[in-house]
Motif scaffolding. Structure first.
Motif, PDB file in Angstrom:
ATOM      1  N   UNK A   1       2.361   9.084  -6.403  1.00 27.44           N
ATOM      2  CA  UNK A   1       2.649  10.496  -6.126  1.00 27.44           C
ATOM      3  C   UNK A   1       3.984  10.936  -6.695  1.00 27.44           C
ATOM      4  N   UNK A   2       4.965  10.037  -6.684  1.00 26.83           N
ATOM      5  CA  UNK A   2       6.326  10.392  -7.106  1.00 26.83           C
ATOM      6  C   UNK A   2       6.459  10.471  -8.623  1.00 26.83           C
ATOM      7  N   UNK A   3       5.806   9.533  -9.341  1.00 23.09           N
ATOM      8  CA  UNK A   3       5.975   9.476 -10.791  1.00 23.09           C
ATOM      9  C   UNK A   3       4.681   9.665 -11.570  1.00 23.09           C
ATOM     10  N   UNK A   4       3.567   9.819 -10.877  1.00 14.28           N
ATOM     11  CA  UNK A   4       2.305  10.061 -11.565  1.00 14.28           C
ATOM     12  C   UNK A   4       1.767   8.871 -12.328  1.00 14.28           C
ATOM     13  N   UNK A   5       2.191   7.665 -11.949  1.00 15.40           N
ATOM     14  CA  UNK A   5       1.709   6.464 -12.614  1.00 15.40           C
ATOM     15  C   UNK A   5       0.484   5.903 -11.910  1.00 15.40           C
ATOM     16  N   UNK A   6      -0.265   5.082 -12.610  1.00 16.99           N
ATOM     17  CA  UNK A   6      -1.303   4.292 -11.966  1.00 16.99           C
ATOM     18  C   UNK A   6      -0.592   3.216 -11.138  1.00 16.99           C
ATOM     19  N   UNK A   7      -0.967   3.090  -9.881  1.00 18.05           N
ATOM     20  CA  UNK A   7      -0.361   2.080  -9.012  1.00 18.05           C
ATOM     21  C   UNK A   7      -1.422   1.620  -8.023  1.00 18.05           C
ATOM     22  N   UNK A   8      -1.648   0.322  -7.981  1.00 15.24           N
ATOM     23  CA  UNK A   8      -2.696  -0.223  -7.117  1.00 15.24           C
ATOM     24  C   UNK A   8      -2.226  -1.509  -6.453  1.00 15.24           C
ATOM     25  N   UNK A   9      -2.238  -1.528  -5.125  1.00 11.58           N
ATOM     26  CA  UNK A   9      -1.907  -2.737  -4.381  1.00 11.58           C
ATOM     27  C   UNK A   9      -3.054  -3.733  -4.518  1.00 11.58           C
ATOM     28  N   UNK A  10      -2.718  -4.981  -4.746  1.00 16.78           N
ATOM     29  CA  UNK A  10      -3.721  -6.038  -4.876  1.00 16.78           C
ATOM     30  C   UNK A  10      -3.381  -7.174  -3.901  1.00 16.78           C
ATOM     31  N   UNK A  11      -3.933  -7.132  -2.695  1.00 16.15           N
ATOM     32  CA  UNK A  11      -3.660  -8.217  -1.750  1.00 16.15           C
ATOM     33  C   UNK A  11      -4.254  -9.548  -2.186  1.00 16.15           C
ATOM     34  N   UNK A  12      -5.232  -9.503  -3.086  1.00 17.64           N
ATOM     35  CA  UNK A  12      -5.774 -10.712  -3.706  1.00 17.64           C
ATOM     36  C   UNK A  12      -5.740 -10.521  -5.212  1.00 17.64           C
ATOM     37  N   UNK A  13      -5.067 -11.424  -5.885  1.00 16.31           N
ATOM     38  CA  UNK A  13      -4.838 -11.259  -7.317  1.00 16.31           C
ATOM     39  C   UNK A  13      -4.779 -12.634  -7.965  1.00 16.31           C
ATOM     40  N   UNK A  14      -5.609 -12.844  -8.960  1.00 18.50           N
ATOM     41  CA  UNK A  14      -5.615 -14.129  -9.659  1.00 18.50           C
ATOM     42  C   UNK A  14      -4.796 -14.042 -10.938  1.00 18.50           C
TER      43      UNK A  14
ATOM     44  N   UNK B   1       0.826  -1.217   0.000  1.00 17.60           N
ATOM     45  CA  UNK B   1       0.000   0.000   0.000  1.00 17.60           C
ATOM     46  C   UNK B   1       0.859   1.266   0.000  1.00 17.60           C
ATOM     47  N   UNK B   2       1.820   1.420   0.918  1.00 18.36           N
ATOM     48  CA  UNK B   2       2.657   2.627   0.845  1.00 18.36           C
ATOM     49  C   UNK B   2       3.512   2.674  -0.409  1.00 18.36           C
ATOM     50  N   UNK B   3       3.917   1.512  -0.910  1.00 13.60           N
ATOM     51  CA  UNK B   3       4.659   1.478  -2.172  1.00 13.60           C
ATOM     52  C   UNK B   3       3.819   2.056  -3.297  1.00 13.60           C
ATOM     53  N   UNK B   4       2.558   1.626  -3.422  1.00 14.84           N
ATOM     54  CA  UNK B   4       1.689   2.112  -4.495  1.00 14.84           C
ATOM     55  C   UNK B   4       1.430   3.606  -4.358  1.00 14.84           C
TER      56      UNK B   4
END
Length: 213
Positions: free
Chosen positions: A111-124, A103-106
């Motif tokens: 914020x730092x690079x303006x990219x889409x970033x989303x943490x997924x604790x569940x991911x198939x 979460x803090x990574x995303x």
């Protein structure tokens, strides 16, 4: 929905060690990270600082690949680790490091690079397919012996690789600790094998909306 066509994004590759050709030696312990002849390229202040972080920088290597792919400047690896620590994406206590904390990574990446970033604790695996088809990349948590498709890995998760492509029967990864000429760049992992290693979590990275054509 599982991918029915093959998609592979042209993503640059970075190892978590500066000398990617020496990864087998680093992994086996026959070559010390402090003896990496290219350690200064990491931006570390000393060989000891580099040797501490190199085995732990799979997430930063994946981020560097994504930054290069999405047209952002690519910092050296150890200064990037220092930023990640300040952002709470890693927590260091003495010689112990907790992270990568998604979460803090995303939040930091967005914020730092303006990219889409989303943490997924569940991911198939199907969701990884779908994100790749949208033009995104996915950091996925796998066990480290995915580099050899170990038939009996000791667990799932603990190491980050970057999913850069997919097809009906495979996921294509860049592996920061993969072996040269085998499992570093554009390594196709059969979906039938991926489940042995994949922890079912990760981080999706993509271009900012204004960057889309």
């Amino acid at each position: 929905m599982t991918a029915t066509a093959t998609t592979t994004h042209r993503v640059p590759y970075f190892s978590q060690w500066e000398s990617s050709a020496l990864v087998p030696g680093f992994v086996s312990g026959s070559v010390a990270a402090a003896d990496d002849p290219l350690w200064r390229s990491s931006g570390a202040g000393t060989a000891a600082e580099y040797a501490f972080w190199a085995p732990r920088m799979c997430g930063m290597a994946c981020l560097r690949m994504a930054l290069g792919h999405f047209g952002r400047p690519v910092p050296a690896s150890v200064p990037l680790v220092r930023e990640a620590l300040a952002a709470g994406a890693y927590v260091r206590e003495g010689d112990q490091v907790q992270g990568l904390i998604y979460a803090p990574f995303a939040t930091w990446v967005a914020s730092r690079w303006g990219l889409f970033a989303e943490a997924r604790p569940r991911l198939s695996v199907d969701e990884v397919d779908a994100e790749i088809s949208r033009g995104r990349l996915v950091l996925i948590s796998v066990y480290k012996t995915i580099r050899t498709l170990d038939p009996r890995p000791a667990g799932r998760g603990g190491h980050l690789v970057l999913a850069v492509g997919s097809g009906p029967d495979h996921i294509t990864i860049h592996n920061p600790s993969g072996f040269p000429d085998h499992s570093q760049r554009f390594h196709r992992v059969p979906k039938a094998d991926l489940g042995r290693f994949f922890a079912g979590r990760g981080v999706v990275l993509g271009p900012a909306p204004q960057d889309r054509p």
